[in-house]
Scaffold this active site. Structure first.
Site, short mmCIF file in Angstrom:
data_model
loop_
_atom_site.label_atom_id
_atom_site.label_comp_id
_atom_site.label_asym_id
_atom_site.label_seq_id
_atom_site.Cartn_x
_atom_site.Cartn_y
_atom_site.Cartn_z
CG ASP A 179 -22.43 4.32 5.92
OD1 ASP A 179 -22.06 3.14 5.76
OD2 ASP A 179 -22.95 5.01 5.02
CG ASN B 268 -15.67 2.88 5.92
OD1 ASN B 268 -16.55 3.66 6.24
ND2 ASN B 268 -15.91 1.63 5.58
CD GLU C 100 -7.52 -1.05 -2.85
OE1 GLU C 100 -8.69 -1.28 -2.50
OE2 GLU C 100 -6.68 -0.55 -2.10
CG HIS D 284 -9.02 5.51 -1.90
ND1 HIS D 284 -8.92 4.34 -2.62
CD2 HIS D 284 -9.54 5.16 -0.71
CE1 HIS D 284 -9.36 3.33 -1.89
NE2 HIS D 284 -9.75 3.81 -0.72
CG ASP E 112 -2.31 -0.16 0.95
OD1 ASP E 112 -2.59 -0.83 -0.05
OD2 ASP E 112 -3.15 0.37 1.70
P1 ADP Z 1 -13.26 1.08 2.91
O1 ADP Z 1 -12.32 2.23 3.15
O2 ADP Z 1 -13.67 0.39 4.17
O3 ADP Z 1 -12.83 0.15 1.80
P2 ADP Z 1 -15.37 1.87 1.07
O4 ADP Z 1 -14.46 2.27 -0.03
O5 ADP Z 1 -16.22 0.66 0.89
O6 ADP Z 1 -14.61 1.78 2.45
O7 ADP Z 1 -16.32 3.14 1.37
C1 ADP Z 1 -17.28 3.13 2.36
C2 ADP Z 1 -17.97 4.50 2.36
O8 ADP Z 1 -18.63 4.68 1.09
C3 ADP Z 1 -19.04 4.64 3.44
O9 ADP Z 1 -18.93 5.91 4.08
C4 ADP Z 1 -20.33 4.59 2.63
O10 ADP Z 1 -21.34 5.34 3.22
C5 ADP Z 1 -19.90 5.23 1.34
N1 ADP Z 1 -20.88 4.93 0.29
C6 ADP Z 1 -21.15 3.75 -0.31
N2 ADP Z 1 -22.20 3.88 -1.17
C7 ADP Z 1 -22.61 5.17 -1.09
C8 ADP Z 1 -23.63 5.95 -1.72
N3 ADP Z 1 -24.48 5.41 -2.58
N4 ADP Z 1 -23.72 7.26 -1.38
C9 ADP Z 1 -22.90 7.82 -0.48
N5 ADP Z 1 -21.92 7.15 0.13
C10 ADP Z 1 -21.76 5.85 -0.16
#
Ligand code: ADP
Length: 373
Positions: A257, A185, A358, A182, A122
């Site tokens: 979230d 979360n 990834e 990027h 990473d």
């Molecule tokens: P990680 O860093 O754990 O891999 P992700 O890339 O899966 O996380 O991103 C998770 C985030 O994306 C959460 O905050 C979620 O609310 C947001 N997210 C996913 N779908 C949507 C959407 N349709 N609208 C707004 N936010 C979204």
């Protein structure tokens, strides 16, 4: 051929998801550690009912995502005893991740003896950042003795989307100036000049930059010892606050979230609105800073959960960037999870939505190293 996920390792409700073109199977079962997890993955791949492989002999290499490669690895590498030693040495820099990565590698070595294992880091993509971007303004010996510097993370994702961006724009990567956002979360923003990372918002740990689900983003370091003294917090408790109780969650008091935050914000929750405004403001500020760092900008790229899916957040981030020539087309921006150029036809700076991949990047790096052997 197949994809899957092992979740909740070592805690209640652990499960494995396995998907091929024909099947999607989810099994809840006890997964006490990573070794058992890997064994279940291999079993799923070989299953006569829903597997993707007839025998383990079909596996010619295994690619592993490894979070921290320290300063040793600027690229992916075939794992040997010396590499393993370095991974162990880097474990202190990423105590939550590297030990698990090592267990995964060792489990695969045990199950697939003689099959080459590749580590994809990473941190590797950011090893090209110049010293002025990665050294902190602390006494230099802390860098020399303890490796305290900016490392940067999500490198595999930033590398993948920057390559896709060049394809989408039909231009050589070597001549492009990109800011890749990027936003998930965990979030990081990277300046990619000529295909290499020249600066990035995550640093020594994974908390600086824009605010994230539960991580605080940029905070004046003076706050940390002050708070520790005022409230008698231990380093561990302070760390917990910075990593797990801050960001969208800490500011809104609602959720980590982004979907919940958008909803609460629409319903008039002032602190959710503030959290959302901060995420967008800080991200916009980084885009501007990195355009200055690179002396120009050809495209802004949005990826990961929020970047790929949130129409509102993308739009709010880009409001105010018109002076750079980045003009969003609201119609085109009504998109989720697909590669789309969402800028107006005559925009000088493109705005691209690119789903990250990834796993594909890890597979490609692994295949490339195998071909070179
Ligand atoms: P990680 O860093 O754990 O891999 P992700 O890339 O899966 O996380 O991103 C998770 C985030 O994306 C959460 O905050 C979620 O609310 C947001 N997210 C996913 N779908 C949507 C959407 N349709 N609208 C707004 N936010 C979204």
């Amino acid at each position: 051929m197949a994809k899957g996920l092992v979740e909740r390792i070592g805690i209640e409700g652990s499960l494995i998801t396995h998907q091929t073109n024909a099947h999607q199977i989810q099994t809840e079962t006890e997964i006490p550690d990573h070794k058992v997890g890997i064994k279940l993955v291999v079993d799923a791949l070989l299953s006569p009912d829903h597997g993707a492989l007839a025998s383990l002999d079909e596996i010619s290499a295994v690619g592993h995502r490894v979070v921290h490669g320290g300063e040793k690895f600027a690229d992916s590498v075939i794992i040997n005893a010396e590499v393993m030693e370095t991974l162990h040495a880097c474990a202190g820099l990423a105590p939550l991740h590297n030990p698990a990565n090592i267990i995964g590698i060792e489990a695969c070595q045990a199950l697939l003896p003689g099959v080459p294992q590749v580590a994809v880091f990473d941190t590797a993509f950011h090893q090209t950042t110049p010293p002025e971007a990665h050294i902190y303004g602390l006494p230099y010996e802390y860098y020399e003795q303890y490796g305290v510097r900016r490392y940067g993370f999500h490198g595999t994702s930033h590398k993948y989307v920057s390559r896709r961006a060049a394809k989408m724009l039909g231009r050589p990567l070597e001549e492009l100036k990109l800011v890749t956002c990027h936003l998930g979360n965990g979030s990081s923003i990277t300046a990619v000049k000529g295909g290499v990372s020249v600066d990035t918002s995550l640093g020594f740990g994974t908390i600086s930059g824009t605010i994230m689900g539960t991580r605080c983003g940029d905070v004046d370091p003076a706050v940390i010892p002050y708070l520790m003294e005022q409230t008698d917090l231990s380093p561990r408790e302070m760390n917990d606050i910075l990593y797990k109780q801050s960001g969208l969650l800490g500011i809104s008091g609602v959720s980590s979230d982004a979907r919940d935050i958008e909803q609460a914000s629409n319903a008039g929750n002032k602190r959710a609105q503030l959290a959302l405004n901060m995420l967008c403001y800080l991200t916009r500020k980084y885009i501007g800073a990195y355009a200055a760092a690179m002396g120009g900008l050809d495209a802004i790229v949005f990826t990961a959960g929020i970047g790929e899916n949130s129409i509102t957040i993308r739009s709010q981030i880009c409001q105010g960037l018109e002076f750079l020539g980045a003009i969003m087309d609201p119609e085109k921006n009504r998109t989720r999870g697909k590669e789309v150029d969402v800028s107006t036809a005559d925009a000088k700076v493109h705005i691209l939505v690119i789903p990250t991949n990834e796993e594909l990047m890890i597979a490609q790096d692994t295949a490339e190293l195998m071909a070179k052997r």
